[in-house]
Design a protein around this motif. Structure first.
Motif, PDB file in Angstrom:
ATOM      1  N   LEU A  87      -3.539  -0.558 -28.135  1.00 11.68           N
ATOM      2  CA  LEU A  87      -2.393  -1.444 -28.376  1.00 11.68           C
ATOM      3  C   LEU A  87      -2.736  -2.861 -27.907  1.00 11.68           C
ATOM      4  O   LEU A  87      -2.914  -3.102 -26.703  1.00 11.68           O
ATOM      5  N   TRP A  88      -2.834  -3.775 -28.857  1.00 19.16           N
ATOM      6  CA  TRP A  88      -3.047  -5.192 -28.528  1.00 19.16           C
ATOM      7  C   TRP A  88      -1.691  -5.815 -28.206  1.00 19.16           C
ATOM      8  O   TRP A  88      -0.724  -5.611 -28.948  1.00 19.16           O
ATOM      9  N   GLY A 111      -4.052  -9.260 -24.632  1.00 17.07           N
ATOM     10  CA  GLY A 111      -4.531  -8.130 -23.837  1.00 17.07           C
ATOM     11  C   GLY A 111      -4.654  -6.899 -24.710  1.00 17.07           C
ATOM     12  O   GLY A 111      -4.045  -6.814 -25.776  1.00 17.07           O
ATOM     13  N   LEU A 112      -5.443  -5.951 -24.250  1.00 17.99           N
ATOM     14  CA  LEU A 112      -5.570  -4.681 -24.971  1.00 17.99           C
ATOM     15  C   LEU A 112      -5.329  -3.532 -23.990  1.00 17.99           C
ATOM     16  O   LEU A 112      -6.019  -3.428 -22.967  1.00 17.99           O
ATOM     17  N   LEU A 113      -4.331  -2.709 -24.310  1.00 12.88           N
ATOM     18  CA  LEU A 113      -4.100  -1.484 -23.544  1.00 12.88           C
ATOM     19  C   LEU A 113      -4.752  -0.341 -24.298  1.00 12.88           C
ATOM     20  O   LEU A 113      -4.578  -0.213 -25.511  1.00 12.88           O
ATOM     21  N   ILE A 114      -5.511   0.476 -23.581  1.00 10.88           N
ATOM     22  CA  ILE A 114      -6.039   1.701 -24.194  1.00 10.88           C
ATOM     23  C   ILE A 114      -5.369   2.860 -23.469  1.00 10.88           C
ATOM     24  O   ILE A 114      -5.456   2.961 -22.244  1.00 10.88           O
ATOM     25  N   GLY A 116      -2.364   3.029 -22.792  1.00 11.33           N
ATOM     26  CA  GLY A 116      -1.367   2.442 -21.893  1.00 11.33           C
ATOM     27  C   GLY A 116      -1.933   1.668 -20.713  1.00 11.33           C
ATOM     28  O   GLY A 116      -1.176   1.116 -19.919  1.00 11.33           O
ATOM     29  N   ILE A 117      -3.271   1.624 -20.585  1.00  5.17           N
ATOM     30  CA  ILE A 117      -3.871   0.959 -19.421  1.00  5.17           C
ATOM     31  C   ILE A 117      -4.566  -0.333 -19.856  1.00  5.17           C
ATOM     32  O   ILE A 117      -5.395  -0.317 -20.787  1.00  5.17           O
ATOM     33  N   PRO A 118      -4.256  -1.475 -19.196  1.00  2.00           N
ATOM     34  CA  PRO A 118      -4.916  -2.731 -19.565  1.00  2.00           C
ATOM     35  C   PRO A 118      -6.432  -2.634 -19.344  1.00  2.00           C
ATOM     36  O   PRO A 118      -6.886  -2.306 -18.251  1.00  2.00           O
ATOM     37  N   GLN A 119      -7.200  -2.887 -20.403  1.00  3.94           N
ATOM     38  CA  GLN A 119      -8.668  -2.715 -20.298  1.00  3.94           C
ATOM     39  C   GLN A 119      -9.429  -3.964 -20.722  1.00  3.94           C
ATOM     40  O   GLN A 119     -10.587  -4.130 -20.356  1.00  3.94           O
ATOM     41  N   VAL A 120      -8.785  -4.816 -21.519  1.00  2.89           N
ATOM     42  CA  VAL A 120      -9.449  -6.040 -21.997  1.00  2.89           C
ATOM     43  C   VAL A 120      -8.400  -7.142 -21.980  1.00  2.89           C
ATOM     44  O   VAL A 120      -7.239  -6.904 -22.321  1.00  2.89           O
ATOM     45  N   SER A 221      -0.136  -8.415 -19.794  1.00  2.16           N
ATOM     46  CA  SER A 221      -1.165  -7.405 -20.108  1.00  2.16           C
ATOM     47  C   SER A 221      -2.586  -7.931 -19.922  1.00  2.16           C
ATOM     48  O   SER A 221      -3.439  -7.250 -19.350  1.00  2.16           O
ATOM     49  N   ALA A 222      -2.851  -9.138 -20.384  1.00  3.11           N
ATOM     50  CA  ALA A 222      -4.197  -9.704 -20.213  1.00  3.11           C
ATOM     51  C   ALA A 222      -4.433 -10.074 -18.753  1.00  3.11           C
ATOM     52  O   ALA A 222      -5.502  -9.806 -18.179  1.00  3.11           O
TER      53      ALA A 222
END
Ligand code: IPD
Ligand code: CA
Ligand code: CA
Length: 280
Positions: A87-88, A111-114, A116-120, A221-222
């Motif tokens: 999810l961007w 930001g990117l959640l994978i 549900g967790i912010p990863q990027v 998120s980011a």
């Protein structure tokens, strides 16, 4: 649970970077030339053609590069493939009020959640030409140089930042007592007006801590992954695990986390007492 490889994270970080840099050029081009500023519902919650144009450009990039992913964008809502674990989360213009007044503190945040967790995450400040980036396990950078949080250990030596929610006229949970108390016992509390930059500035050590409520996933998120990868700590106000959707976050260099959490708890009784004692 899906654990992306380093290669995949690097590619995703490049996509986030392309998105924030492209939107950043649009925001710079429209700077000082706004023709329409609208209110989104609540007084003071603004949207401009800059927000919309920047968001459209980001959506175009994501659609071209990762059409299989889902997207949550501030002005367009939830888009894309519902089943995706990716999810961007996009804020095309964080600091719209500043931008609309030509006050030069604003940024683009992607930001990117994978699962549900912010990863990027990538945050770009076009005015200062500062690009903050991070991916899980790969560290945080500012203009491609590694960054770390500050070493401040005492609240009395710290410089903090916070913000006030758009619903402040509808609630008693205004953050006013917290702002007063923390201003009283620290070297200062700033209200810069762009949550993404607040987090980025804690990540690179310019600020020691940040708290705010009433935030949306696109505000943070980011910034969450950028701060975590710079050695910082993020939680709910009471130090329990952050729930992004709660919009209530405490973010620090780690060293002052516990004392700041305690101080937030002490703020209201302190303020009530402050106004009960005789005037100076
Ligand atoms: C706002 C800014 C502000 C924060 C608000 C946010 P916007 O985002 O980040 O600092 O206090 O809660 O909504 O509306 O400018 O994108
Ligand atoms: Ca925002
Ligand atoms: Ca925004």
């Amino acid at each position: 649970m899906h654990k992306p490889s380093q290669n995949e994270l690097e590619t995703l970080l490049e996509i986030a970077t392309e998105a924030v840099m492209t939107a950043g050029v649009i925001l710079q081009d429209l700077w000082g030339k706004l023709e329409r500023i609208e209110e989104k519902g609540r007084p003071g919650d603004l949207v401009t053609e800059a927000d919309k144009t920047a968001e459209a450009a980001i959506l175009g990039i994501l659609h071209r590069r990762v059409p299989q992913h889902q997207v949550l964008a501030e002005e367009s809502g939830l888009l894309g493939v519902a089943k995706s674990d990716y999810l961007w989360v996009i804020d095309p213009l964080d600091g719209t009020t500043n931008y609309a007044h030509s006050y030069p503190i604003y940024a683009v945040s992607v930001g990117l959640l994978i699962e549900g967790i912010p990863q990027v995450g990538a945050i770009y400040d076009p005015f200062r030409k500062e690009l903050f980036r991070a991916a899980k396990g790969l560290g945080s950078t500012l203009n491609y140089r590694p960054i770390r949080v500050s070493k401040t250990t005492e609240l009395s030596n710290s410089l903090l930042v916070t913000g006030f929610p758009y619903d402040r006229q509808e609630t008693q949970d205004t953050n006013y007592p917290e702002f007063c108390y923390l201003t009283h016992i620290t070297q200062g509390v700033r209200r810069a007006g762009a949550a993404a930059l607040d987090l980025a500035n804690v990540a690179c050590g310019r600020l020691d801590g940040y708290w705010e409520r009433g935030l949306s996933p696109w505000d943070i998120s980011a910034g969450i992954i950028i701060l975590e990868e710079a050695g910082g700590k993020i939680s709910a106000y009471d130090e329990s695990t952050l729930i992004i959707e709660s919009g209530r976050l405490l973010a620090t260099n780690g060293h002052i986390h516990h004392v700041l959490s305690q101080a937030l708890d002490e703020a209201l009784p302190w303020l009530q007492n402050f106004y009960q004692v005789k005037p100076f």
